[in-house]
Design a protein around this motif. Structure first.
Motif, PDB file in Angstrom:
ATOM      1  N   ALA A 214     -42.047  -8.281 -45.924  1.00  0.00           N
ATOM      2  CA  ALA A 214     -43.035  -7.347 -46.100  1.00  0.00           C
ATOM      3  C   ALA A 214     -44.373  -7.861 -45.557  1.00  0.00           C
TER       4      ALA A 214
ATOM      5  N   CYS B 276     -43.328  -1.954 -46.261  1.00  0.00           N
ATOM      6  CA  CYS B 276     -43.247  -1.716 -47.647  1.00  0.00           C
ATOM      7  C   CYS B 276     -42.046  -2.338 -48.169  1.00  0.00           C
ATOM      8  N   SER B 277     -41.968  -2.748 -49.348  1.00  0.00           N
ATOM      9  CA  SER B 277     -40.689  -3.332 -49.833  1.00  0.00           C
ATOM     10  C   SER B 277     -40.119  -2.553 -51.086  1.00  0.00           C
TER      11      SER B 277
ATOM     12  N   ILE C 263     -37.789 -10.118 -50.122  1.00  0.00           N
ATOM     13  CA  ILE C 263     -38.547  -8.565 -49.448  1.00  0.00           C
ATOM     14  C   ILE C 263     -39.755  -8.552 -49.508  1.00  0.00           C
TER      15      ILE C 263
ATOM     16  N   GLN D 294     -35.458 -10.429 -54.437  1.00  0.00           N
ATOM     17  CA  GLN D 294     -36.723  -9.873 -54.548  1.00  0.00           C
ATOM     18  C   GLN D 294     -37.887 -10.809 -53.930  1.00  0.00           C
TER      19      GLN D 294
ATOM     20  N   THR E  92     -37.011  -2.750 -54.284  1.00  0.00           N
ATOM     21  CA  THR E  92     -35.860  -3.043 -54.942  1.00  0.00           C
ATOM     22  C   THR E  92     -34.810  -2.003 -55.010  1.00  0.00           C
TER      23      THR E  92
ATOM     24  N   VAL F 155     -38.445  -2.353 -46.098  1.00  0.00           N
ATOM     25  CA  VAL F 155     -37.965  -3.588 -46.298  1.00  0.00           C
ATOM     26  C   VAL F 155     -37.288  -3.392 -47.887  1.00  0.00           C
TER      27      VAL F 155
END
Ligand code: ADP
Ligand code: ASP
Ligand code: MG
Length: 406
Positions: A83, A94-95, A79, A76, A97, A133
């Protein structure tokens, strides 16, 4: 022609801020050619190892659910940073999970299997021109608990997303520029393979070539995802993992692999009667301990020894379970050996060539290396040897099968 490309960058490729910016530039280059981009990233550097060390300072028997809660944090961080790096280069990004992209798994924490991927938010973001991402290695159960996909699991995230999105290719970017005839960090003369079949790659990965996670290769084969393994730091093309073709059969041995994460357990002087092996391995299986090679000696006086190998990480737990079983079945005792390794030769050409195993054993004997156990499959032969001879054995086999030559 505009393509949908999934790129995955491993831990060493995103180890610090500078490297993350380098990755952002590579992604941006592909996006500038008009491709739609989905980028999967691992935790930075050795973050996952660090998290495991932290957990072991708290307890030797961590709750797997809490372990996943901890391990999933690594990805996490990456990302969010990637981004931001893409946005700084002027690209909308845009990331997400694992939970946000709907990567649903079973509830086998720390080694969860993927059940389905919705990927709705990815498609929506791509449709409005964003680079997406995604955090590798993580998923979520039906109940909403965070899971992880086993070590090296970001490869699986990449391949699975490529399959779900029907991407044109899944590019695995790493610190080597492709799949080699042996680990290039062990054998300097190792040669880069232009192409390798899914079956060979699966066998190589299962037998220790960590450049791709074995389950990701299995997944790629099942869904026919073309996988391209290449370097994060060089522009050259790497190795294509793909369907087998006739030319691949001409090569007898494609690669040599080694696995140092092995241990050997032996249960001594077991009564040699029906049902004993079932009790031993049934008992281990019930505790979710997966064993690999098994050897049973010839029986003397109605008693025999049974030895097997397993991942070193499971050795302590297995020894404990086995001690209980030994008592139950009247065996003399249990001995463990952590100083073993497995070396293997892999190649689809073995199916149609005789004498390959003999050549392997001869090469080991020339170096004076004792073979403790042997196992074979259709396209591989593996030997368990003393750990300290691993590098010598890999180099000797690489020479014996003339893999360094063009
Ligand atoms: P990442 O962090 O990018 O996922 P990994 O460390 O998991 O990278 O995998 C890359 C490493 O795999 C290489 O540094 C190399 O030492 C190792 N490796 C083992 N066998 C092979 C092989 N046959 N070809 C290429 N790399 C290999
Ligand atoms: N970060 C995870 C690991 O180290 C997943 C990955 O890198 O693929 O195993
Ligand atoms: Mg990896």
């Amino acid at each position: 022609m505009s393509q949908l490309i999934v790129q995955k960058y491993g831990g060493s490729s995103v180890a610090d801020a500078e490297k993350i910016v380098n990755v952002a530039r590579r992604v941006a280059d592909s996006a500038a050619q008009g491709h739609r981009m989905v980028v999967v990233v691992s935790a930075m550097g050795r973050t996952t190892d660090g998290l495991l060390t932290l957990a072991s300072a708290i307890t030797s028997t961590p709750d797997p659910r809490e372990m996943d809660m901890l391990l999933a944090t690594g990805e996490q961080v990456t990302i969010g940073l990637l981004a931001m790096a893409l946005q700084s280069l002027g690209h909308p990004a845009c990331s997400f999970t694992g939970l946000q992209v709907g990567l649903v798994t079973d509830d086998a924490h720390t080694r969860a299997r993927i059940k389905r991927i919705t990927a709705e938010r990815i498609s929506a973001a791509l449709d409005v021109g964003k680079i997406v991402v995604v955090a590798g290695f993580q998923g979520v159960t039906e109940r909403g608990d965070i899971t992880t996909l086993g070590r090296g699991g970001s490869d699986l995230t990449g391949v699975a997303l490529a399959a779900a999105l029907k991407a044109d290719v899944c590019e695995i970017f790493t610190d080597v520029d492709g799949v080699y005839t042996a680990d290039p960090n062990v054998v300097p003369e190792a040669r880069k393979l232009a192409r390798v079949s899914y079956d060979e790659m699966l066998e190589m990965a299962s037998l220790g070539a960590k450049v791709l996670q074995a389950r990701s290769v299995e997944f790629a084969k099942k869904y026919g995802v073309p996988v391209h393994v290449r370097s994060t730091f060089k522009p050259d093309s790497g190795t294509l993992v793909t369907r087998e073709d006739h030319s691949m059969e001409d090569v007898v041995v494609t690669g040599i692999t080694h696995d140092r994460g092995q241990a050997k357990l032996s249960i001594l002087r077991v009564p040699d009667r029906p049902g004993i092996a079932g009790k031993v391995f049934g008992g281990l299986g019930a505790q979710n301990i997966v064993v690999d090679m098994i050897v049973q000696n010839i029986s003397r006086d109605g008693l025999t020894d049974i030895s097997f190998t397993l991942p070193r990480a499971d050795r302590q737990r297995a020894e404990h379970v086995l001690a209980g079983i030994a008592k139950d079945i009247g065996a003399e005792g249990v001995v463990a050996d952590d100083r073993v390794a497995k070396v293997s030769i892999v190649g689809v050409g073995m199916r149609s060539h005789a004498g390959v195993a003999a050549r392997m054993f001869a090469a080991m004997s020339t170096e004076g290396i004792n073979i403790q156990m042997i196992s074979t499959s259709e396209i591989a032969v593996s030997c368990v040897i003393e750990d300290k001879y691993t590098e010598l054995a890999v180099r000797a086999l690489h020479d014996a099968f003339e893999l360094g030559r063009e």
